[in-house]
Design an enzyme around this catalytic site. Structure first.
Site, PDB file in Angstrom:
ATOM      1  N   THR A 206       0.897  -1.164   0.000  1.00  0.00           N
ATOM      2  CA  THR A 206       0.000   0.000   0.000  1.00  0.00           C
ATOM      3  C   THR A 206       0.922   1.197   0.000  1.00  0.00           C
ATOM      4  O   THR A 206       2.067   1.076   0.392  1.00  0.00           O
ATOM      5  CB  THR A 206      -0.810   0.016   1.326  1.00  0.00           C
ATOM      6  OG1 THR A 206      -1.710  -1.074   1.347  1.00  0.00           O
ATOM      7  CG2 THR A 206      -1.584   1.313   1.533  1.00  0.00           C
ATOM      8  N   VAL A 235     -12.800  -5.022   1.715  1.00  0.00           N
ATOM      9  CA  VAL A 235     -12.244  -3.679   1.869  1.00  0.00           C
ATOM     10  C   VAL A 235     -11.282  -3.703   3.041  1.00  0.00           C
ATOM     11  O   VAL A 235     -11.598  -4.247   4.097  1.00  0.00           O
ATOM     12  CB  VAL A 235     -13.385  -2.659   2.120  1.00  0.00           C
ATOM     13  CG1 VAL A 235     -12.826  -1.300   2.486  1.00  0.00           C
ATOM     14  CG2 VAL A 235     -14.273  -2.548   0.874  1.00  0.00           C
ATOM     15  N   GLY A 258       0.043  -2.896   5.559  1.00  0.00           N
ATOM     16  CA  GLY A 258       0.090  -4.236   6.140  1.00  0.00           C
ATOM     17  C   GLY A 258      -1.309  -4.785   6.338  1.00  0.00           C
ATOM     18  O   GLY A 258      -2.260  -4.304   5.719  1.00  0.00           O
TER      19      GLY A 258
HETATM   20  N1  ASP Z   1      -3.367  -2.412   4.287  1.00  0.00           N
HETATM   21  C1  ASP Z   1      -3.759  -2.936   3.017  1.00  0.00           C
HETATM   22  C2  ASP Z   1      -5.052  -3.667   3.145  1.00  0.00           C
HETATM   23  O1  ASP Z   1      -5.224  -4.383   4.120  1.00  0.00           O
HETATM   24  C3  ASP Z   1      -2.800  -3.849   2.368  1.00  0.00           C
HETATM   25  C4  ASP Z   1      -1.364  -3.709   2.713  1.00  0.00           C
HETATM   26  O2  ASP Z   1      -0.890  -2.649   3.036  1.00  0.00           O
HETATM   27  O3  ASP Z   1      -0.667  -4.699   2.668  1.00  0.00           O
HETATM   28  O4  ASP Z   1      -5.856  -3.582   2.243  1.00  0.00           O
END
Ligand code: ASP
Length: 359
Positions: A206, A235, A258
């Site tokens: 992200t 989501v 994350g």
């Molecule tokens: N935080 C994001 C989500 O859970 C994904 C990520 O940053 O890995 O959609």
């Protein structure tokens, strides 16, 4: 009509409420509120945001507001087909369709906008900015978000690149031996960005980017293609104000990357800003929120053999005075910073030392 809620009626009520006097200072201010202002723009981002921090700082120096500057900064990453965690080239859901989430928040107006599960538009953060400025809503999802984006002239396009499709196909053919999708006979390669979680392979990423200008005004954005190979409609934290992003112009801004489910369940970004309001330095606020995430973890499927999380979360925090920090559950991470005229990566603080990689 009696009792009908109209926008004009709402504005009248708001004006009457304002006439009753200001909200108590303690509800909107904190230790950081009275602190010194930064000497120049300070911009922080997740490690994939090094080009975003540079661009946003440059724009803020030209007088662009922090929220507009960070949205312009992350647009570079959203358009990059080689970044599989954001925008064009992002990894798709389990059906092979790219679904994007994004939010923006503007400090001076305390306004926000967001979109979730948006398909076929490369720059969800820009659509979120339109939601903030051109609607009376805070979050649009799915087909409605796409319709709104098209009404504002955003181009519909295929976001699944060949490379992302190949990665999805690899996942589809290998994640179960109880379906009819078969991998090729040659030995499978090890996806470097993949983390094992409860036997499922997923990748993460992200971009969160937060900025403060010379006057202490803040803005933030978080944009993502979310968890790869997710259930359609899933989501994450990125478009949820208070989870993947939160800005309070009296205190600071915070965001996350994350495992979004863990951040949502702990109101990660909001909690980080509230800890800064209580006087915690940014990095300390991030670490405390991560400790809370770990303390609240009960599902054994999300723990390793030592009882620690088998996933990562990173929190990023920027105070109104320009001090900043970032922390992760696991060691080895970095984040992007532009401050004192220098753009660079710095190491994140962490809770646990990452064990050597399994062979
Ligand atoms: N935080 C994001 C989500 O859970 C994904 C990520 O940053 O890995 O959609």
């Amino acid at each position: 009509m009696a009792g009908e809620f109209t926008r004009r009626g709402f504005l009248r009520t708001a004006a009457a409420t304002a006439a009753l006097g200001p909200v108590s200072a303690s509800a909107t201010q904190g230790a950081a509120a009275t602190a010194r202002k930064p000497d120049g723009p300070v911009v922080i981002a997740s490690a994939n945001g090094l080009r975003a921090t540079a661009r946003a700082a440059e724009l803020i120096a030209q007088g662009v507001t922090p929220v507009d500057a960070v949205v312009a900064g992350v647009a570079i990453v959203e358009a990059d087909p080689d970044d599989h965690s954001v925008g064009y080239g992002g990894l798709p859901n389990e059906r092979g369709v790219v679904e994007l989430d994004a939010s923006v928040m503007d400090g001076p107006t305390h306004n926000s906008g967001a979109v979730a599960a948006l398909q076929r538009v490369k720059h969800p953060a820009q659509v979120a900015l339109r939601v903030m400025r051109r609607t009376d809503h805070a979050l649009l999802v799915g087909a409605g978000a796409l319709e709104f984006a098209k009404a504002h002239g955003f181009k519909e396009e295929e976001l699944l690149t060949d490379e992302a499709r190949e990665m999805w196909l690899k996942w589809k053919e290998r994640h179960s031996d109880r379906d009819d999708w078969l991998p090729p006979l040659e030995p499978p390669d090890n996806g470097a960005a993949e983390i094992k979680s409860g036997g499922m392979l997923y990748t993460h990423g992200t971009i969160n980017c937060d900025a403060v200008d010379l006057h202490g005004n803040l803005g933030g954005v978080t944009t993502t293609s979310g968890l790869s190979y997710k259930i359609p409609g899933r989501v994450g934290d990125s478009p949820i104000i208070g989870a993947g992003l939160y800005v309070d112009n009296a205190v600071g801004a915070a965001g996350s990357t994350g495992r979004g489910e863990a951040v949502i369940k702990n109101c990660g970004a909001f909690a980080t800003v509230e800890l800064m309001r209580q006087g915690k330095p940014p990095v300390e606020a991030c670490l405390q929120v991560l400790k809370r995430i770990v303390a609240h973890l009960t599902d054994p499927r999300l723990k390793d053999s030592s009882g620690r999380p088998n996933f990562d979360v990173k929190m990023y925090a920027l105070a109104k005075d320009g001090t900043f920090g970032a922390a992760a559950i696991w060691s080895g991470g970095q984040f992007a910073v532009h401050s004192a005229g220098r753009n660079r990566l710095e190491d994140t603080a962490y809770l646990y030392e990452r064990p050597p990689k399994e062979q």
